[in-house]
Motif scaffolding. Structure first.
Motif, PDB file in Angstrom:
ATOM      1  N   LYS A  17     -37.872  -9.235  23.500  1.00 62.05           N
ATOM      2  CA  LYS A  17     -38.006 -10.168  22.379  1.00 62.05           C
ATOM      3  C   LYS A  17     -36.738 -10.217  21.522  1.00 62.05           C
ATOM      4  O   LYS A  17     -36.396 -11.264  20.970  1.00 62.05           O
ATOM      5  CB  LYS A  17     -39.198  -9.760  21.514  1.00 62.05           C
ATOM      6  N   ASN A  18     -36.021  -9.102  21.418  1.00 63.44           N
ATOM      7  CA  ASN A  18     -34.879  -9.022  20.502  1.00 63.44           C
ATOM      8  C   ASN A  18     -33.529  -8.880  21.196  1.00 63.44           C
ATOM      9  O   ASN A  18     -32.571  -8.419  20.584  1.00 63.44           O
ATOM     10  CB  ASN A  18     -35.104  -7.857  19.536  1.00 63.44           C
ATOM     11  N   LYS A  19     -33.438  -9.288  22.457  1.00 69.99           N
ATOM     12  CA  LYS A  19     -32.154  -9.227  23.170  1.00 69.99           C
ATOM     13  C   LYS A  19     -31.087 -10.054  22.466  1.00 69.99           C
ATOM     14  O   LYS A  19     -29.948  -9.622  22.329  1.00 69.99           O
ATOM     15  CB  LYS A  19     -32.308  -9.734  24.600  1.00 69.99           C
ATOM     16  N   GLY A  20     -31.451 -11.231  22.029  1.00 68.62           N
ATOM     17  CA  GLY A  20     -30.498 -12.111  21.339  1.00 68.62           C
ATOM     18  C   GLY A  20     -29.958 -11.481  20.074  1.00 68.62           C
ATOM     19  O   GLY A  20     -28.759 -11.542  19.793  1.00 68.62           O
ATOM     20  N   LEU A  21     -30.851 -10.851  19.310  1.00 71.17           N
ATOM     21  CA  LEU A  21     -30.406 -10.188  18.090  1.00 71.17           C
ATOM     22  C   LEU A  21     -29.547  -8.964  18.406  1.00 71.17           C
ATOM     23  O   LEU A  21     -28.638  -8.628  17.652  1.00 71.17           O
ATOM     24  CB  LEU A  21     -31.603  -9.779  17.232  1.00 71.17           C
ATOM     25  N   GLY A  22     -29.846  -8.299  19.523  1.00 72.53           N
ATOM     26  CA  GLY A  22     -29.019  -7.174  19.945  1.00 72.53           C
ATOM     27  C   GLY A  22     -27.601  -7.619  20.254  1.00 72.53           C
ATOM     28  O   GLY A  22     -26.636  -6.935  19.916  1.00 72.53           O
ATOM     29  N   ILE A  23     -27.470  -8.786  20.875  1.00 68.96           N
ATOM     30  CA  ILE A  23     -26.144  -9.329  21.193  1.00 68.96           C
ATOM     31  C   ILE A  23     -25.428  -9.759  19.910  1.00 68.96           C
ATOM     32  O   ILE A  23     -24.256  -9.454  19.707  1.00 68.96           O
ATOM     33  CB  ILE A  23     -26.270 -10.503  22.182  1.00 68.96           C
ATOM     34  N   VAL A  24     -26.156 -10.441  19.021  1.00 69.18           N
ATOM     35  CA  VAL A  24     -25.579 -10.909  17.754  1.00 69.18           C
ATOM     36  C   VAL A  24     -25.100  -9.736  16.904  1.00 69.18           C
ATOM     37  O   VAL A  24     -24.132  -9.853  16.153  1.00 69.18           O
ATOM     38  CB  VAL A  24     -26.607 -11.771  16.981  1.00 69.18           C
ATOM     39  N   ALA A  25     -25.755  -8.586  17.033  1.00 68.60           N
ATOM     40  CA  ALA A  25     -25.408  -7.409  16.227  1.00 68.60           C
ATOM     41  C   ALA A  25     -23.962  -6.972  16.440  1.00 68.60           C
ATOM     42  O   ALA A  25     -23.363  -6.376  15.546  1.00 68.60           O
ATOM     43  CB  ALA A  25     -26.349  -6.257  16.553  1.00 68.60           C
ATOM     44  N   TYR A  26     -23.388  -7.254  17.591  1.00 64.48           N
ATOM     45  CA  TYR A  26     -22.007  -6.849  17.850  1.00 64.48           C
ATOM     46  C   TYR A  26     -21.006  -7.833  17.250  1.00 64.48           C
ATOM     47  O   TYR A  26     -19.821  -7.521  17.150  1.00 64.48           O
ATOM     48  CB  TYR A  26     -21.774  -6.689  19.356  1.00 64.48           C
ATOM     49  N   ILE A  27     -21.481  -8.991  16.834  1.00 70.40           N
ATOM     50  CA  ILE A  27     -20.609  -9.984  16.208  1.00 70.40           C
ATOM     51  C   ILE A  27     -20.779  -9.941  14.692  1.00 70.40           C
ATOM     52  O   ILE A  27     -19.804  -9.865  13.951  1.00 70.40           O
ATOM     53  CB  ILE A  27     -20.911 -11.387  16.776  1.00 70.40           C
ATOM     54  N   ILE A  28     -22.028  -9.977  14.222  1.00 73.47           N
ATOM     55  CA  ILE A  28     -22.347  -9.877  12.799  1.00 73.47           C
ATOM     56  C   ILE A  28     -23.475  -8.858  12.679  1.00 73.47           C
ATOM     57  O   ILE A  28     -24.649  -9.206  12.835  1.00 73.47           O
ATOM     58  CB  ILE A  28     -22.778 -11.242  12.221  1.00 73.47           C
ATOM     59  N   PHE A  29     -23.129  -7.613  12.390  1.00 74.34           N
ATOM     60  CA  PHE A  29     -24.075  -6.504  12.511  1.00 74.34           C
ATOM     61  C   PHE A  29     -25.286  -6.609  11.591  1.00 74.34           C
ATOM     62  O   PHE A  29     -26.352  -6.088  11.898  1.00 74.34           O
ATOM     63  CB  PHE A  29     -23.372  -5.161  12.273  1.00 74.34           C
ATOM     64  N   PHE A  30     -25.184  -7.272  10.435  1.00 77.40           N
ATOM     65  CA  PHE A  30     -26.284  -7.244   9.478  1.00 77.40           C
ATOM     66  C   PHE A  30     -27.381  -8.275   9.746  1.00 77.40           C
ATOM     67  O   PHE A  30     -28.460  -8.191   9.165  1.00 77.40           O
ATOM     68  CB  PHE A  30     -25.769  -7.389   8.038  1.00 77.40           C
ATOM     69  N   ILE A  31     -27.160  -9.239  10.628  1.00 79.22           N
ATOM     70  CA  ILE A  31     -28.180 -10.246  10.925  1.00 79.22           C
ATOM     71  C   ILE A  31     -29.473  -9.608  11.459  1.00 79.22           C
ATOM     72  O   ILE A  31     -30.562  -9.917  10.964  1.00 79.22           O
ATOM     73  CB  ILE A  31     -27.639 -11.319  11.896  1.00 79.22           C
ATOM     74  N   PRO A  32     -29.419  -8.690  12.431  1.00 83.66           N
ATOM     75  CA  PRO A  32     -30.664  -8.059  12.893  1.00 83.66           C
ATOM     76  C   PRO A  32     -31.361  -7.257  11.791  1.00 83.66           C
ATOM     77  O   PRO A  32     -32.582  -7.122  11.790  1.00 83.66           O
ATOM     78  CB  PRO A  32     -30.218  -7.143  14.027  1.00 83.66           C
ATOM     79  N   LEU A  33     -30.595  -6.734  10.845  1.00 76.70           N
ATOM     80  CA  LEU A  33     -31.195  -5.985   9.740  1.00 76.70           C
ATOM     81  C   LEU A  33     -32.021  -6.899   8.844  1.00 76.70           C
ATOM     82  O   LEU A  33     -33.020  -6.472   8.260  1.00 76.70           O
ATOM     83  CB  LEU A  33     -30.114  -5.294   8.907  1.00 76.70           C
ATOM     84  N   LEU A  34     -31.625  -8.138   8.742  1.00 75.88           N
ATOM     85  CA  LEU A  34     -32.351  -9.102   7.908  1.00 75.88           C
ATOM     86  C   LEU A  34     -33.526  -9.734   8.655  1.00 75.88           C
ATOM     87  O   LEU A  34     -34.587  -9.951   8.077  1.00 75.88           O
ATOM     88  CB  LEU A  34     -31.403 -10.205   7.425  1.00 75.88           C
ATOM     89  N   VAL A  35     -33.329 -10.031   9.926  1.00 75.01           N
ATOM     90  CA  VAL A  35     -34.310 -10.791  10.700  1.00 75.01           C
ATOM     91  C   VAL A  35     -35.371  -9.908  11.357  1.00 75.01           C
ATOM     92  O   VAL A  35     -36.550 -10.250  11.353  1.00 75.01           O
ATOM     93  CB  VAL A  35     -33.591 -11.659  11.764  1.00 75.01           C
ATOM     94  N   ALA A  36     -34.954  -8.788  11.922  1.00 75.86           N
ATOM     95  CA  ALA A  36     -35.883  -7.955  12.704  1.00 75.86           C
ATOM     96  C   ALA A  36     -35.911  -6.526  12.162  1.00 75.86           C
ATOM     97  O   ALA A  36     -35.485  -5.590  12.820  1.00 75.86           O
ATOM     98  CB  ALA A  36     -35.489  -7.967  14.162  1.00 75.86           C
TER      99      ALA A  36
END
Length: 119
Positions: free
Chosen positions: A25-44
């Motif tokens: 479910k969160n593969k996309g956020l895992g990938i985004v975390a290496y570009i903008i690390f705080f996005i997964p912290l806000l979303v998931a």
């Protein structure tokens, strides 16, 4: 006493393991975390997978800042060796992290991945 510990270890899942559905479910956020690390912290906030990769992304950012600062401040050697080799190292770690997230794995990055900044 050893038998109790073995039974506890068999019944409890390892802490670094996440459910397959969480990783999927969160593969996309895992990938985004290496570009903008705080996005997964806000979303998931509830996803161990996304938080793990956010931590790895933050470690990668801190490594890039340290390498670029050292490479800029140290004349000649920094410009000719530290900056190009250091940034190549960071780029390789970035690719490894993105591939791990895309495969749904929680493998630590080489050299820097053993530290936890986000808990």
């Amino acid at each position: 006493m050893t038998g109790e510990k073995e039974n506890q270890q068999k019944n409890e899942p390892p802490q670094d393991q996440v459910s397959i559905e969480d990783a999927h479910k969160n593969k996309g956020l895992g990938i985004v975390a290496y570009i903008i690390f705080f996005i997964p912290l806000l979303v998931a906030k509830e996803s161990k997978f996304a938080i793990y990769h956010a931590n790895q992304g933050l470690l990668l950012l801190l490594t890039a800042i340290i390498i670029n600062t050292a490479g800029t401040l140290i004349p000649i050697i920094g410009w000719l060796l530290i900056l190009p080799i250091g940034n190549l190292f960071v780029f390789i770690l970035l690719l490894i992290g993105i591939l791990n997230a895309a495969k749904g794995e929680m493998a630590p990055l080489p050299v820097i991945g053993k530290y936890a900044v986000i808990k």
